[in-house]
Write an enzyme that holds these catalytic residues in place. Structure first.
Site, PDB file in Angstrom:
ATOM      1  N   GLU A  83     -16.190  12.616   8.917  1.00 21.56           N
ATOM      2  CA  GLU A  83     -14.433  11.367   8.649  1.00 21.56           C
ATOM      3  C   GLU A  83     -14.305  11.750  10.377  1.00 21.56           C
ATOM      4  O   GLU A  83     -14.004  10.535  10.822  1.00 21.56           O
ATOM      5  CB  GLU A  83     -14.143  12.342   7.792  1.00 21.56           C
ATOM      6  CG  GLU A  83     -12.215  11.602   8.389  1.00 21.56           C
ATOM      7  CD  GLU A  83     -11.057  11.258   7.450  1.00 21.56           C
ATOM      8  OE1 GLU A  83     -11.387  12.876   7.104  1.00 21.56           O
ATOM      9  OE2 GLU A  83     -10.800  10.976   6.462  1.00 21.56           O
ATOM     10  N   ARG A 115     -11.226  16.077  -1.267  1.00 19.99           N
ATOM     11  CA  ARG A 115     -10.093  16.288  -0.959  1.00 19.99           C
ATOM     12  C   ARG A 115      -8.378  15.637  -2.049  1.00 19.99           C
ATOM     13  O   ARG A 115      -9.101  14.626  -3.198  1.00 19.99           O
ATOM     14  CB  ARG A 115      -9.329  15.665   0.043  1.00 19.99           C
ATOM     15  CG  ARG A 115      -9.128  14.737   0.719  1.00 19.99           C
ATOM     16  CD  ARG A 115      -8.435  14.651   1.785  1.00 19.99           C
ATOM     17  NE  ARG A 115      -8.552  13.023   2.511  1.00 19.99           N
ATOM     18  CZ  ARG A 115      -9.094  12.735   3.717  1.00 19.99           C
ATOM     19  NH1 ARG A 115     -10.174  13.449   5.240  1.00 19.99           N
ATOM     20  NH2 ARG A 115      -9.433  11.418   4.063  1.00 19.99           N
ATOM     21  N   ASP A 116      -7.091  15.416  -1.573  1.00 22.14           N
ATOM     22  CA  ASP A 116      -7.227  15.240  -3.121  1.00 22.14           C
ATOM     23  C   ASP A 116      -6.702  13.756  -2.597  1.00 22.14           C
ATOM     24  O   ASP A 116      -5.508  13.059  -2.290  1.00 22.14           O
ATOM     25  CB  ASP A 116      -5.389  15.931  -3.204  1.00 22.14           C
ATOM     26  CG  ASP A 116      -4.831  16.153  -1.615  1.00 22.14           C
ATOM     27  OD1 ASP A 116      -5.961  15.323  -0.669  1.00 22.14           O
ATOM     28  OD2 ASP A 116      -3.782  17.008  -1.617  1.00 22.14           O
ATOM     29  N   GLU A 117      -8.423  12.841  -2.707  1.00 25.29           N
ATOM     30  CA  GLU A 117      -7.693  11.570  -2.478  1.00 25.29           C
ATOM     31  C   GLU A 117      -8.673  10.492  -2.925  1.00 25.29           C
ATOM     32  O   GLU A 117      -8.460  10.213  -3.848  1.00 25.29           O
ATOM     33  CB  GLU A 117      -8.324  11.309  -1.298  1.00 25.29           C
ATOM     34  CG  GLU A 117      -7.889   9.888  -0.455  1.00 25.29           C
ATOM     35  CD  GLU A 117      -7.137   9.586   1.042  1.00 25.29           C
ATOM     36  OE1 GLU A 117      -7.181  10.674   1.612  1.00 25.29           O
ATOM     37  OE2 GLU A 117      -6.524   8.658   1.791  1.00 25.29           O
ATOM     38  N   ASP A 125     -13.294   1.047   4.442  1.00 23.05           N
ATOM     39  CA  ASP A 125     -14.642   1.888   4.892  1.00 23.05           C
ATOM     40  C   ASP A 125     -15.696   1.207   3.563  1.00 23.05           C
ATOM     41  O   ASP A 125     -17.069   1.275   4.374  1.00 23.05           O
ATOM     42  CB  ASP A 125     -14.381   3.487   3.848  1.00 23.05           C
ATOM     43  CG  ASP A 125     -13.082   3.969   3.848  1.00 23.05           C
ATOM     44  OD1 ASP A 125     -11.783   3.353   4.980  1.00 23.05           O
ATOM     45  OD2 ASP A 125     -13.223   5.175   4.353  1.00 23.05           O
ATOM     46  N   TRP A 150      -9.332  -3.356   6.526  1.00 23.27           N
ATOM     47  CA  TRP A 150      -9.245  -3.313   4.760  1.00 23.27           C
ATOM     48  C   TRP A 150      -9.113  -4.528   3.813  1.00 23.27           C
ATOM     49  O   TRP A 150     -10.080  -4.702   2.958  1.00 23.27           O
ATOM     50  CB  TRP A 150      -8.257  -2.589   4.484  1.00 23.27           C
ATOM     51  CG  TRP A 150      -8.485  -0.763   5.340  1.00 23.27           C
ATOM     52  CD1 TRP A 150      -8.430   0.262   4.269  1.00 23.27           C
ATOM     53  CD2 TRP A 150      -8.546  -0.153   6.215  1.00 23.27           C
ATOM     54  NE1 TRP A 150      -8.703   1.173   5.271  1.00 23.27           N
ATOM     55  CE2 TRP A 150      -8.892   0.438   6.228  1.00 23.27           C
ATOM     56  CE3 TRP A 150      -8.920  -1.240   7.966  1.00 23.27           C
ATOM     57  CZ2 TRP A 150      -9.371   1.799   7.691  1.00 23.27           C
ATOM     58  CZ3 TRP A 150      -9.710  -0.698   9.011  1.00 23.27           C
ATOM     59  CH2 TRP A 150      -9.147   0.969   8.627  1.00 23.27           C
ATOM     60  N   ASP A 208     -13.258   7.521  -0.672  1.00 19.25           N
ATOM     61  CA  ASP A 208     -13.333   7.802   1.288  1.00 19.25           C
ATOM     62  C   ASP A 208     -14.468   9.132   1.428  1.00 19.25           C
ATOM     63  O   ASP A 208     -15.185   8.997   2.109  1.00 19.25           O
ATOM     64  CB  ASP A 208     -12.294   7.569   1.400  1.00 19.25           C
ATOM     65  CG  ASP A 208     -11.622   8.433   0.779  1.00 19.25           C
ATOM     66  OD1 ASP A 208     -11.353   8.590  -0.538  1.00 19.25           O
ATOM     67  OD2 ASP A 208     -10.577   8.659   1.259  1.00 19.25           O
TER      68      ASP A 208
HETATM   69  C1  BGC Z   1      -9.283   7.340   3.982  1.00 19.69           C
HETATM   70  C2  BGC Z   1      -9.917   6.547   5.458  1.00 19.69           C
HETATM   71  C3  BGC Z   1      -9.329   5.202   4.966  1.00 19.69           C
HETATM   72  C4  BGC Z   1      -7.762   5.852   5.794  1.00 19.69           C
HETATM   73  C5  BGC Z   1      -6.972   4.871   5.807  1.00 19.69           C
HETATM   74  C6  BGC Z   1      -7.496   8.076   4.588  1.00 19.69           C
HETATM   75  O1  BGC Z   1      -6.951   8.862   4.847  1.00 19.69           O
HETATM   76  O2  BGC Z   1      -9.941   8.825   3.788  1.00 19.69           O
HETATM   77  O3  BGC Z   1     -11.016   7.025   4.939  1.00 19.69           O
HETATM   78  O4  BGC Z   1      -9.958   4.112   5.243  1.00 19.69           O
HETATM   79  O5  BGC Z   1      -7.347   6.805   4.939  1.00 19.69           O
HETATM   80  O6  BGC Z   1      -5.622   4.518   6.370  1.00 19.69           O
END
Ligand code: BGC
Length: 903
Positions: A742, A470-472, A479, A534, A466
């Site tokens: 975003e 960041r912490d992700e 996406d 999703w 995504d």
């Molecule tokens: C992500 C998104 C994702 C979404 C869904 C976010 O934190 O960065 O791209 O699809 O959460 O909840």
């Protein structure tokens, strides 16, 4: 894996390739499929037949297998003849084709080598350091080494290697490859990729040493926003697993595997985490440890850790490598603090050359944007420290680069009192080759296109993430489905998607469905599986890949996963046959949703769930007929019809109230034929009412412009595409964006940075992440770019004849755009268009490679004349023309130019 020949023949097979990316050395267990490109001086000629041969040697002295003469014009993803390759086997292929001119010469040969394909090929064991402190907390990556003798010259040497964690290996101090973060991230419990390297040139007669460094990576490093760190989601032991196989000139063989004879220690890298950065203390590096003569008696003896050989498979997707290196000039903002601006938001790290003294420190921090006072904006990194630190060991010049980490950044701050000699921002990415290029007279549109290219590059790091900062950095499926078509247009992403889709299938649950992030980590509860738009990545992504590349293998491979997703949906229906209300991410980040609750979009999420159900069932039906599952095809077709019409009946009024509702209903075929115009007109009116400002989130955005165009509303489509007011695509460009944001208004019209405050949606609160969500590098909204290729430039694959075998050439220029050029690297060769509008005339040059055909649908007004290659088309006809391979020059007088709606 390509080869070229030049002969004086009229018809020449210029290139023969397989499905294996050129950045990958060996084939896996999948059958080999071949694609060839042809040059011919006679464009009227077609391929009438082909023959492919396989042999064990380049000279084709003994042919192992042949397809025989096949009367067919297929030239894309043709199954190679012969039995499947065995582990390590090398096979050569060649092709010749017959056209109206007779047979071509044989193509140059294509060499394919198989990797290690089965558990029994391995003698290696997983090895690690005893009592690794990294089991419970961040600790230094492992250094591993083993010296060995090579009794004579090596003829061929292969290193097969993988790890729990991420690794880098060297032989005699020379790296075995330029790959970064090997073996990449996959659904580790079911699937771990093996790298294969040609190391013949690294060996020498006599004493050698093989070394490895293993860090936490995705296996044991942090994943997700868990305040406790979220470490070790796959296991507590990192380990190396490698096998070096050497064939000697004298016929002898030698194998050096990871075994109990290896020694382990730690070195300069004191810590390395994907999110947090690397801590490197050069004083702690054991000098010369990568060289054969190093004395390792004081190092620990390794211990074995369990390693499942059954889940190993040769890498099929491109590895992560350096994509670009941008030189930067550090500016001193105060004594000892320097700032760099790469001018481009990238994923990667800073490389710095410094001259300094022992014990001097260097700290590098990263950010995507600056605060109004010029300092780094780090709030949106959340808990990711994104900081690399170094301690120098010697009074000398040294190049500093981190390992086993990456950052999303355009700006960096370097704190040090050493002398900085030079610096660069190094961008990394999965090495997918570029496929599409676009340029027009609109500089902002060009920059937006470039931003999308960069967001794809930056977010294709082993998996489609995504965001990179960041912490992700997770493989959010929503996406991915939104962006898949655009991704396939901009880059050759075929094997990248194929690999990720395998992970998706592994992580899918027959009852709960497809995870919201793949590989499936971090999420818990309701949000984890089966969310509308999703989970539908299971059907939408394979279909986009098939349409873009024309190779049905992706559909054959993914069909069980597609089917399983539809069956899971069928199991959740209410008595009325529709999916009930439940938490959905919905039209995530609709600009009208409350900023802290991005899922509360205007489009009803239960409507969206059912609309996506109908769409997925339709795609599954098409897939079923493609793979010959005719009864499934009929069943899913009926389900798509039933869900589609009940959804339409139940939500007709609602969907007419918002852009996403209209766009989804139109593009997913929910609208009865006699009402399509009403829905299209309503959508156009909604777009007009906001002067083209975007009114959609993740699910609606990819569909709005195609829906407008399909219902004859190009005026409103261009109004939205070229809008420069927030929220819009080009607004970001006017605000200096170099990647796609975003949030539509990540930097607000008054110049302030969006606070990004968010309440974690139900089921995602693994721990409170600080309630912040603001990335400047999310590709989802870049999905509009596919429409730009199809409609602005005018190059689209015909869905009934995918992979650009039939190209729809239908530019629909806006009157503010005076020229446009686009190229698309189709399997058969380069497709290009270059058009311009001068005075009353639209003219275009179109190039089509051998094996394709174009359907030219010109931008005609009521009094247009169309001339194709000097010949005027009959006015009474539909004014469209079939274009054969080769170059065509077309002209349209008094063309229909779109004049944007609105103020
Ligand atoms: C992500 C998104 C994702 C979404 C869904 C976010 O934190 O960065 O791209 O699809 O959460 O909840």
């Amino acid at each position: 894996m390509s080869s070229r020949t030049t002969t004086a023949e009229n018809v020449v097979v210029t290139q023969l390739v397989s499905q294996i990316p050129t950045s990958v050395l060996v084939a896996g267990a999948d059958p080999i499929r071949l694609t060839w490109q042809v040059a011919t001086s006679n464009h009227g000629h077609r391929q009438r037949a082909y023959e492919v041969q396989a042999a064990a040697g380049d000279a084709f002295e003994a042919v192992l297998a042949t397809t025989g003469i096949v009367d067919s014009d297929d030239q894309v993803a043709v199954p190679a003849p012969g039995a499947p390759l065995k582990s390590r086997e090398v096979r050569y292929y060649r092709v010749r084709i017959r056209t109206d001119n007779g047979w071509s010469a044989w193509s140059a040969t294509l060499r394919i080598e198989a990797g290690l394909l089965g558990p029994s090929d391995w003698t290696a064991i997983g090895i690690t350091i005893p009592d690794d402190p990294g089991r419970t907390r961040q600790a230094p990556p492992l250094l591993l080494r083993r010296a060995f003798e090579v009794p004579g010259a090596a003829r061929r040497a292969r290193l097969y290697a993988t790890a729990h964690g991420v690794f880098r290996m060297a032989i005699n101090g020379r790296p075995v490859s330029q790959d970064i973060l090997a073996p990449g991230w996959t659904a580790y419990r079911d699937r771990l990729l093996v790298e294969t390297y040609d190391v013949t040139d690294l060996l020498r007669t006599g004493r050698n040493v093989i070394t490895g460094v293993v860090g936490d990576g995705w296996y044991r490093g942090r994943l997700g926003w868990d305040p406790d760190g979220g470490r070790a989601r796959y296991g507590t032991d990192v380990a190396l697993f490698a096998q070096l196989e050497v064939d000697l000139d004298n016929g002898g063989e030698l194998t050096v595997s990871t075994d109990r004879l290896w020694r382990a220690s730690s070195g300069a890298i004191r810590a390395a985490d994907l999110y947090d950065g690397a801590e490197i203390d050069l004083r702690q590096e054991p000098n010369g440890w990568e060289m054969p003569e190093f004395e390792d008696a004081s190092w620990a003896r390794v211990v074995a850790v369990p390693f499942d050989r059954r889940i190993l498979e040769p890498r099929l997707a491109p590895p992560v490598r350096v994509a670009a290196s941008i030189p930067v000039s550090p500016i001193e903002v105060r004594p000892g603090l320097f700032r760099t601006d790469g001018g481009q938001n990238v994923t990667g790290h800073v490389r710095i050359r410094v001259r300094g003294r022992r014990d001097q420190r260097v700290t590098v921090r990263h950010a995507e944007v600056l605060e109004p006072d010029g300092s780094l904006h780090t709030r949106s990194l959340r808990t990711a420290r994104a900081t690399d630190t170094y301690v120098l060991a010697n009074d000398q010049t040294v190049v500093l680069e981190p390992m086993f980490t990456f950052h999303g950044f355009r700006y960096a701050e370097i704190e040090t009192d050493a002398d900085i000699i030079d610096a660069a921002h190094v961008a990394i990415s999965s090495a997918t080759p570029r496929r599409g290029t676009f340029e027009s007279s609109d500089a902002d549109l060009n920059r937006f296109h470039e931003n999308v290219v960069w967001s794809q590059r930056d977010n294709f790091v082993s998996v489609p993430t995504d965001c990179p900062q960041r912490d992700e950095r997770l493989g959010w499926t929503g996406d991915a489905q939104a962006f898949a078509s655009t991704a396939c247009t901009l880059f050759d992403a075929r094997s990248f998607w194929a690999s990720w889709l395998r992970d998706l299938a592994f992580d899918q649950d027959p009852v709960m469905g497809v995870p919201s992030v793949v590989p499936d980590v971090v999420l818990k509860g309701e949000a984890r599986f089966g969310r509308a738009g999703w989970a539908d990545a299971a059907t939408i992504v394979p279909w986009a890949v098939y349409e873009a590349y024309g190779d049905a293998t992706v559909i054959r491979d993914q069909y069980p996963s597609m089917r399983s997703w539809i069956e899971s949906l069928l199991g959740r229906r209410d008595a009325d046959g529709l999916l009930p209300e439940t938490f959905q991410f919905g039209d995530w980040l609709d600009p009208m949703a409350p900023p802290e609750r991005p899922w509360q979009a205007r489009a009803d999420s239960t409507f969206l769930a059912n609309a996506f159900f109908a769409h997925s069932a339709r795609l599954a039906a098409r897939a079923a007929s493609l793979v010959g599952e005719t009864s499934d095809a009929a069943r899913y077709e009926a389900i798509a019809d039933a869900i589609g019409s009940s959804t339409w009946a139940r939500w007709r009024e609602h969907l007419l109230s918002n852009q996403t509702g209209c766009a989804v209903a139109l593009q997913f075929g929910l609208v009865p034929d006699d009402e399509r115009q009403v829905v299209g007109d309503t959508l156009a009116a909604l777009v007009l009412a906001t002067d083209g400002r975007v009114g959609t989130g993740f699910l609606g955005t990819p569909l709005v412009l195609p829906a407008l165009a399909a219902t004859g509303h190009l005026e409103e489509a261009y109004l939205a595409l070229l809008c420069r007011e927030a929220p819009s695509w080009l607004y970001q460009v006017t605000r200096g964006a170099t990647t796609v944001w975003e949030r539509w208004d990540a930097i607000r019209p008054d110049g302030s940075i969006h606070p990004g405050v968010m309440t974690p949606p139900p089921g995602t609160e693994v721990g409170d992440d600080g309630g912040q969500m603001l990335s400047f590098n999310h590709y989802a909204y870049g999905a509009v770019v596919d429409w730009v290729y199809r409609t602005v430039a005018g190059l689209a694959p015909d869905p009934t004849c995918p992979g650009y075998r039939r190209v729809i050439v239908a530019p629909r220029p806006d009157d503010s755009i005076t020229f446009c050029t686009a190229t698309l690297d189709a399997p058969q060769g380069l497709v290009t268009i270059a058009w311009r509008v001068e005075g009353e005339t639209f003219s275009a040059v179109v190039d089509l490679p051998f094996g394709t055909i174009g359907l030219f649908d010109p931008p005609c007004g009521p009094s247009s004349l169309v001339v194709v290659d000097g010949r005027q088309l009959e006015e009474s006809a539909s004014q469209s023309a079939v274009l054969t391979p080769g170059r065509h020059v077309v002209e349209v007088t008094r063309p229909a130019l779109v004049s944007r709606a609105g103020p």
